[in-house]
Design an enzyme around this catalytic site. Structure first.
Site, PDB file in Angstrom:
ATOM      1  N   ASP A 192      49.977  28.081  36.655  1.00 32.97           N
ATOM      2  CA  ASP A 192      49.363  29.242  37.295  1.00 32.97           C
ATOM      3  C   ASP A 192      49.665  29.246  38.794  1.00 32.97           C
ATOM      4  O   ASP A 192      49.481  28.224  39.473  1.00 32.97           O
ATOM      5  CB  ASP A 192      47.851  29.239  37.110  1.00 32.97           C
ATOM      6  CG  ASP A 192      47.441  29.393  35.654  1.00 32.97           C
ATOM      7  OD1 ASP A 192      48.270  29.885  34.860  1.00 32.97           O
ATOM      8  OD2 ASP A 192      46.304  29.015  35.330  1.00 32.97           O
ATOM      9  N   ASP A 228      53.358  30.187  33.359  1.00 37.27           N
ATOM     10  CA  ASP A 228      52.160  30.730  32.716  1.00 37.27           C
ATOM     11  C   ASP A 228      51.694  31.946  33.508  1.00 37.27           C
ATOM     12  O   ASP A 228      52.483  32.842  33.767  1.00 37.27           O
ATOM     13  CB  ASP A 228      51.083  29.657  32.605  1.00 37.27           C
ATOM     14  CG  ASP A 228      50.011  30.022  31.584  1.00 37.27           C
ATOM     15  OD1 ASP A 228      50.160  31.028  30.881  1.00 37.27           O
ATOM     16  OD2 ASP A 228      49.008  29.303  31.496  1.00 37.27           O
ATOM     17  N   ASP A 243      44.901  33.646  37.221  1.00 35.46           N
ATOM     18  CA  ASP A 243      44.046  33.377  36.065  1.00 35.46           C
ATOM     19  C   ASP A 243      42.638  32.979  36.477  1.00 35.46           C
ATOM     20  O   ASP A 243      42.445  32.229  37.449  1.00 35.46           O
ATOM     21  CB  ASP A 243      44.647  32.259  35.214  1.00 35.46           C
ATOM     22  CG  ASP A 243      45.755  32.754  34.299  1.00 35.46           C
ATOM     23  OD1 ASP A 243      46.184  33.909  34.457  1.00 35.46           O
ATOM     24  OD2 ASP A 243      46.202  31.977  33.434  1.00 35.46           O
ATOM     25  N   ARG A 283      49.439  41.121  30.176  1.00 42.66           N
ATOM     26  CA  ARG A 283      48.317  40.605  30.955  1.00 42.66           C
ATOM     27  C   ARG A 283      48.337  41.152  32.387  1.00 42.66           C
ATOM     28  O   ARG A 283      48.497  40.411  33.352  1.00 42.66           O
ATOM     29  CB  ARG A 283      48.287  39.073  30.974  1.00 42.66           C
ATOM     30  CG  ARG A 283      48.227  38.455  29.599  1.00 42.66           C
ATOM     31  CD  ARG A 283      48.036  36.945  29.644  1.00 42.66           C
ATOM     32  NE  ARG A 283      48.003  36.380  28.305  1.00 42.66           N
ATOM     33  CZ  ARG A 283      47.803  35.093  28.031  1.00 42.66           C
ATOM     34  NH1 ARG A 283      47.619  34.236  29.031  1.00 42.66           N
ATOM     35  NH2 ARG A 283      47.794  34.666  26.787  1.00 42.66           N
TER      36      ARG A 283
END
Length: 520
Positions: free
Chosen positions: A161, A190, A194, A243
């Site tokens: 992240d 990733d 987040d 996302r």
């Protein structure tokens, strides 16, 4: 996931390799010192000021960032860390101290509060090195670039992240950042942004998220539903597979963002999440809003958005797109003031304001970028909190129906052997207890329910353990009232789907036998 991103990056990667081979320097744009004030949900829950009023230090390595955190008087002493240069694995080591909890190979903001990290001078680049927040509060990250953070391959950092938050994180403002990868999960990357495990009151503003399989998520699974109250505004999402963001539960406000080349899906509201999606510009993308890859529905309120060359999948199974005729499926009340630009000017405004090195320019709500007023230095950087309004010690129980019976419940954490369901079972011999001295629990209904009185009943063996508390509108995050001690709590009648009792101070182990709610 990630293949379209990887293909489009081949030319860029080749150019970077050539620059490295020839010794060329890729210059960074001029950056500015921290300025402006937090916006969105980061203004709630007491606000987000970062290290304002504290000492200002300069860092050119990750180790120096950690040294600045560890050199404070305690973990909550305000500090502003001005960063210039490239921060990487080679210059980021673990530093020990009583006011920090750091690690090598990642910028670790763990179990700390009141910190600003801001890029200055020729710019700050976190190269293959992520920024991790855990059990942290009142954090500002501004004017930095975080790129190519991997979870597999070499080197790895922060689970892949760029910026990741987890475990009781509160009040974070990430502003004018550039977060980028060079592919998707199959290439080792990733998420760019987040949040999970009870992260709340976060704003991402004037930032660029690009060239990644995953833009970011709120909630790591369909059972991680304690996150929320997130604002995304004036950001550029470019060349992202999915996302943008993924929302599992909670509430999000998404406005004035420019979405370009969302390859598989965009805003994915699921597992009961509710998103207000307004005045965004969606361009050259697929399935920009809906519930995807699950049959656990989420909801949205839409207005003022522009759809420019958008394609939609046919609904069915685990695919539930909001378009092509986007209509609202819920309503979301926003507790703060804001000025949204019209969608038509969003591409221009975002191009001139978003990302690191743009002079921290912002929009005035009239499609006109401007430089914000510098944040004034407070005269008293560490004012003590005012005493909360004390609650009654032994009130007369309200009359009427206890609305908690038959309702739902959830919370931030629960100690072993306790249950959220015990808050609403009418049995004083069962109870819920948070995993630590603080935590929150909620009562929730399928539709808006008027409530004006709450009764908090402690278990018999823990009477008096609860000290300070706040009562929140779980739909908006707004504070209804605050005080001390258990008992009856009255407030102006409010219609809501969820009401949250947050324990902010206790002695011993707090145990709530019943969380009763009444219309009054």
């Amino acid at each position: 996931m990630g293949r379209p991103v990887a293909r489009r990056l081949q030319a860029a990667v080749a150019a970077l390799a050539l620059a490295a081979a020839t010794g060329a320097v890729l210059s960074a744009p001029e950056a500015a010192a921290a300025t402006g004030s937090a916006t969105g949900y980061a203004t709630q829950n007491g606000g987000t000021t970062g290290g304002a009023g504290g000492q200002t230090v300069r860092a050119t390595t990750g180790t120096q960032i950690h040294e600045a955190l560890c050199g404070r008087a305690d973990s909550g002493t305000p500090i502003v860390i001005e960063v210039e240069g490239t921060i990487n694995h080679g210059n980021t080591t673990k530093v020990s101290g009583s006011s920090c909890n750091t690690a090598a190979g990642v910028i670790e903001l763990k179990q700390i509060s009141n910190v600003t990290i801001v890029g200055v001078g020729s710019g700050a680049v976190f190269d293959q090195l992520g920024i991790h927040l855990r059990e942290a509060s009142n954090i500002i990250i501004q004017n930095v670039t975080v790129r190519n953070v991997k979870k597999s391959g070499s080197p790895t950092s922060n689970g892949g992240d760029a910026i990741g938050m987890e475990s009781g994180v509160r009040n974070v403002w990430v502003d004018h950042t550039t977060l980028e990868a060079s592919g998707g999960e199959s290439e080792g990357y990733d998420g760019l942004f987040d949040m999970k495990a009870n992260t709340q009151y976060v704003t991402l503003s004037y930032s660029i998220l690009r060239n990644s399989g995953r833009g970011g998520l709120v909630g790591s699974s369909e059972s991680d539903l304690s996150n929320g109250f997130i604002t995304y505004h004036h950001n550029l999402y470019e060349n992202i597979d999915s996302r943008a963001p993924l929302l599992r539960g909670g509430i999000a406000h998404i406005y004035n963002n420019h979405y370009v080349k969302l390859n598989e899906s965009g805003i994915n509201s699921r597992a009961g999440a509710r998103a207000k999606v307004e005045n965004n510009y969606f361009e050259d993308s697929k399935d920009v809003l809906g519930t995807f890859y699950t049959d656990e529905a989420g909801y949205w309120q839409v207005s003022g958005n522009t759809l420019d060359n958008i394609t939609w999948s046919s609904p069915g199974g685990t695919t539930n797109p909001a378009g092509p005729d986007m209509k609202s499926t819920t309503t979301v009340d926003i507790p703060y003031t804001y000025r949204a630009d019209t969608a038509g000017c969003v591409p221009d405004v975002v191009s001139r304001t978003a990302g690191a090195g743009k002079g921290l320019k912002v929009s005035d709500g009239n499609c006109t970028p401007q430089t914000p007023t510098p944040t004034p230095t407070p005269t008293d950087p560490t004012p003590g909190p005012t005493d909360p309004t004390p609650g009654p010690t032994d009130p007369t129980p309200p009359t009427g129906t206890n609305l908690s019976i038959g309702a739902g419940s959830d919370g931030s954490s629960k100690a072993a052997g306790t249950s959220y369901g015990d808050l609403r079972d009418g049995n004083p011999n069962t109870y819920w207890s948070p995993a630590g001295p603080t935590g929150s629990a909620s009562i929730k209904w399928a539709s808006a329910t008027p409530v004006s009185t709450v009764v908090i009943r402690e278990a018999a063996d823990s009477t008096g353990a609860i000290k300070a508390w706040r009562l929140l509108n779980g739909d908006t995050g707004a504070e209804l009232t605050s005080g001390e001690g258990a008992g009856a709590i009255s407030f102006p009648r409010t219609s809501l789907r969820k009401i949250t009792f947050e324990i902010t101070g206790s002695t011993g182990t707090p145990r709530i036998a019943e969380f009763e709610t009444y219309t009054g």
